[in-house]
Write a protein that holds these residues in place. Structure first.
Motif, PDB file in Angstrom:
ATOM      1  N   LEU A   1       0.852  -1.182   0.000  1.00  0.00           N
ATOM      2  CA  LEU A   1       0.000   0.000   0.000  1.00  0.00           C
ATOM      3  C   LEU A   1       0.886   1.230   0.000  1.00  0.00           C
ATOM      4  CD1 LEU A   1      -2.497  -0.982   2.862  1.00  0.00           C
ATOM      5  CD2 LEU A   1      -2.850  -1.250   0.411  1.00  0.00           C
ATOM      6  N   ALA A   2       0.477   2.240  -0.762  1.00  0.00           N
ATOM      7  CA  ALA A   2       1.191   3.513  -0.738  1.00  0.00           C
ATOM      8  C   ALA A   2       0.176   4.636  -0.876  1.00  0.00           C
ATOM      9  CB  ALA A   2       2.232   3.578  -1.852  1.00  0.00           C
ATOM     10  N   VAL A   3       0.489   5.749  -0.218  1.00  0.00           N
ATOM     11  CA  VAL A   3      -0.366   6.933  -0.235  1.00  0.00           C
ATOM     12  C   VAL A   3       0.510   8.146  -0.496  1.00  0.00           C
ATOM     13  CG1 VAL A   3      -2.044   5.934   1.359  1.00  0.00           C
ATOM     14  CG2 VAL A   3      -0.142   7.287   2.263  1.00  0.00           C
ATOM     15  N   VAL A   4      -0.114   9.236  -0.867  1.00  0.00           N
ATOM     16  CA  VAL A   4       0.622  10.480  -1.035  1.00  0.00           C
ATOM     17  C   VAL A   4       0.514  11.293   0.247  1.00  0.00           C
ATOM     18  CG1 VAL A   4       0.736  12.648  -2.324  1.00  0.00           C
ATOM     19  CG2 VAL A   4       0.314  10.512  -3.538  1.00  0.00           C
ATOM     20  N   ARG A   5       1.653  11.758   0.731  1.00  0.00           N
ATOM     21  CA  ARG A   5       1.717  12.638   1.910  1.00  0.00           C
ATOM     22  C   ARG A   5       1.946  14.056   1.384  1.00  0.00           C
ATOM     23  NH1 ARG A   5       0.453  13.501   7.056  1.00  0.00           N
ATOM     24  NH2 ARG A   5       0.914  11.327   7.543  1.00  0.00           N
TER      25      ARG A   5
ATOM     26  N   TYR B   1      -0.980  -4.325   6.462  1.00  0.00           N
ATOM     27  CA  TYR B   1       0.050  -4.160   5.436  1.00  0.00           C
ATOM     28  C   TYR B   1       0.885  -2.931   5.763  1.00  0.00           C
ATOM     29  CZ  TYR B   1      -3.099  -7.111   2.677  1.00  0.00           C
ATOM     30  OH  TYR B   1      -3.902  -8.130   2.221  1.00  0.00           O
ATOM     31  N   PRO B   2       2.166  -2.975   5.403  1.00  0.00           N
ATOM     32  CA  PRO B   2       2.947  -1.747   5.520  1.00  0.00           C
ATOM     33  C   PRO B   2       2.442  -0.722   4.508  1.00  0.00           C
ATOM     34  CG  PRO B   2       4.271  -3.512   4.545  1.00  0.00           C
ATOM     35  CD  PRO B   2       2.951  -4.106   4.912  1.00  0.00           C
ATOM     36  N   VAL B   3       2.452   0.543   4.900  1.00  0.00           N
ATOM     37  CA  VAL B   3       1.994   1.628   4.035  1.00  0.00           C
ATOM     38  C   VAL B   3       3.161   2.587   3.812  1.00  0.00           C
ATOM     39  CG1 VAL B   3       0.371   3.542   3.758  1.00  0.00           C
ATOM     40  CG2 VAL B   3      -0.352   1.447   4.958  1.00  0.00           C
ATOM     41  N   THR B   4       3.504   2.795   2.557  1.00  0.00           N
ATOM     42  CA  THR B   4       4.549   3.746   2.204  1.00  0.00           C
ATOM     43  C   THR B   4       3.918   5.108   1.955  1.00  0.00           C
ATOM     44  OG1 THR B   4       5.932   2.028   1.213  1.00  0.00           O
ATOM     45  CG2 THR B   4       6.324   4.297   0.482  1.00  0.00           C
ATOM     46  N   GLU B   5       4.477   6.134   2.573  1.00  0.00           N
ATOM     47  CA  GLU B   5       4.025   7.502   2.325  1.00  0.00           C
ATOM     48  C   GLU B   5       4.992   8.169   1.364  1.00  0.00           C
ATOM     49  OE1 GLU B   5       3.317   9.767   5.866  1.00  0.00           O
ATOM     50  OE2 GLU B   5       1.641   8.473   6.475  1.00  0.00           O
TER      51      GLU B   5
ATOM     52  N   PHE C   1      -2.331   0.174  -4.600  1.00  0.00           N
ATOM     53  CA  PHE C   1      -2.640  -1.139  -4.037  1.00  0.00           C
ATOM     54  C   PHE C   1      -1.948  -2.192  -4.890  1.00  0.00           C
ATOM     55  CE2 PHE C   1      -6.131   1.657  -2.962  1.00  0.00           C
ATOM     56  CZ  PHE C   1      -6.233   1.461  -1.599  1.00  0.00           C
ATOM     57  N   ARG C   2      -0.962  -2.871  -4.295  1.00  0.00           N
ATOM     58  CA  ARG C   2      -0.264  -3.926  -5.023  1.00  0.00           C
ATOM     59  C   ARG C   2      -1.192  -5.135  -5.137  1.00  0.00           C
ATOM     60  NH1 ARG C   2       5.240  -5.370  -2.339  1.00  0.00           N
ATOM     61  NH2 ARG C   2       3.874  -6.709  -1.130  1.00  0.00           N
TER      62      ARG C   2
ATOM     63  N   LEU D   1      -8.715   0.011   5.566  1.00  0.00           N
ATOM     64  CA  LEU D   1      -7.687  -0.954   5.179  1.00  0.00           C
ATOM     65  C   LEU D   1      -6.300  -0.341   5.368  1.00  0.00           C
ATOM     66  CD1 LEU D   1      -6.834  -3.683   3.990  1.00  0.00           C
ATOM     67  CD2 LEU D   1      -7.091  -2.657   1.711  1.00  0.00           C
ATOM     68  N   LEU D   2      -6.129   0.905   4.953  1.00  0.00           N
ATOM     69  CA  LEU D   2      -4.836   1.575   5.119  1.00  0.00           C
ATOM     70  C   LEU D   2      -4.435   1.680   6.581  1.00  0.00           C
ATOM     71  CD1 LEU D   2      -5.313   4.456   2.535  1.00  0.00           C
ATOM     72  CD2 LEU D   2      -3.668   2.579   2.353  1.00  0.00           C
TER      73      LEU D   2
END
Length: 159
Positions: free
Chosen positions: A87-91, A128-132, A102-103, A122-123
């Protein structure tokens, strides 16, 4: 089921999969946004889209139609710096916002989501690890009301 190749949109035809357009009313009947408004909750749209993701795709990027200020640069940064993470989000400067990554190994959990805030749950679940991924600027305006739409138009007129 029609497949969508990596890099293409999956939105065409999804509304007919998850909602009867004769029953669903637009949340924005008096604005030019009405044709853009999703006919379904976010999670239902994701579930419908998952069946159309190309088998070769490593994951998917979630963008919301009511955030027209999301930039290509934000999506590119998300893919460049976040695609290795489940998982990755924009900071942004003022908080976390879309787009989200979402991989493929998260798809099974995505398929079980319900409701408009399910993705956020979910985030925040810790499963799951979440990359910002840092992107300069404010979170793009979420256009949910007539006032939001007018603010968007006003912001676009500012030189």
């Amino acid at each position: 089921t029609q497949m969508v190749a990596a890099g293409e949109t999956v939105m065409d035809g999804i509304g007919s999969d998850v909602a009867d357009p004769d029953v669903v009313e637009s949340a924005y009947p008096q604005t030019p946004l009405a044709p853009l408004v999703s006919m379904f909750e976010v999670a239902a749209g994701i579930v419908a889209a998952l069946a159309r993701v190309d088998v070769a795709a490593e994951g998917l990027v979630l963008l919301l139609g009511d955030q027209p200020g999301v930039t290509v640069a934000a999506v590119e940064a998300l893919l460049r710096e976040g695609a290795g993470s489940p998982l990755a989000v924009v900071r942004y400067d003022d908080g976390v916002g879309h787009p989200f990554w979402f991989r493929r190994d998260v798809f099974a959990d995505l398929a079980t989501l319900h409701g408009d805030k399910a993705v956020w749950k979910l985030l925040e679940s810790g499963r799951y690890p979440v990359t910002e991924v840092r992107v300069a600027g404010p979170i793009p305006l979420d256009v949910d009301t007539q006032e939001d739409y007018e603010a968007l138009l006003a912001a676009e007129r500012v030189p």
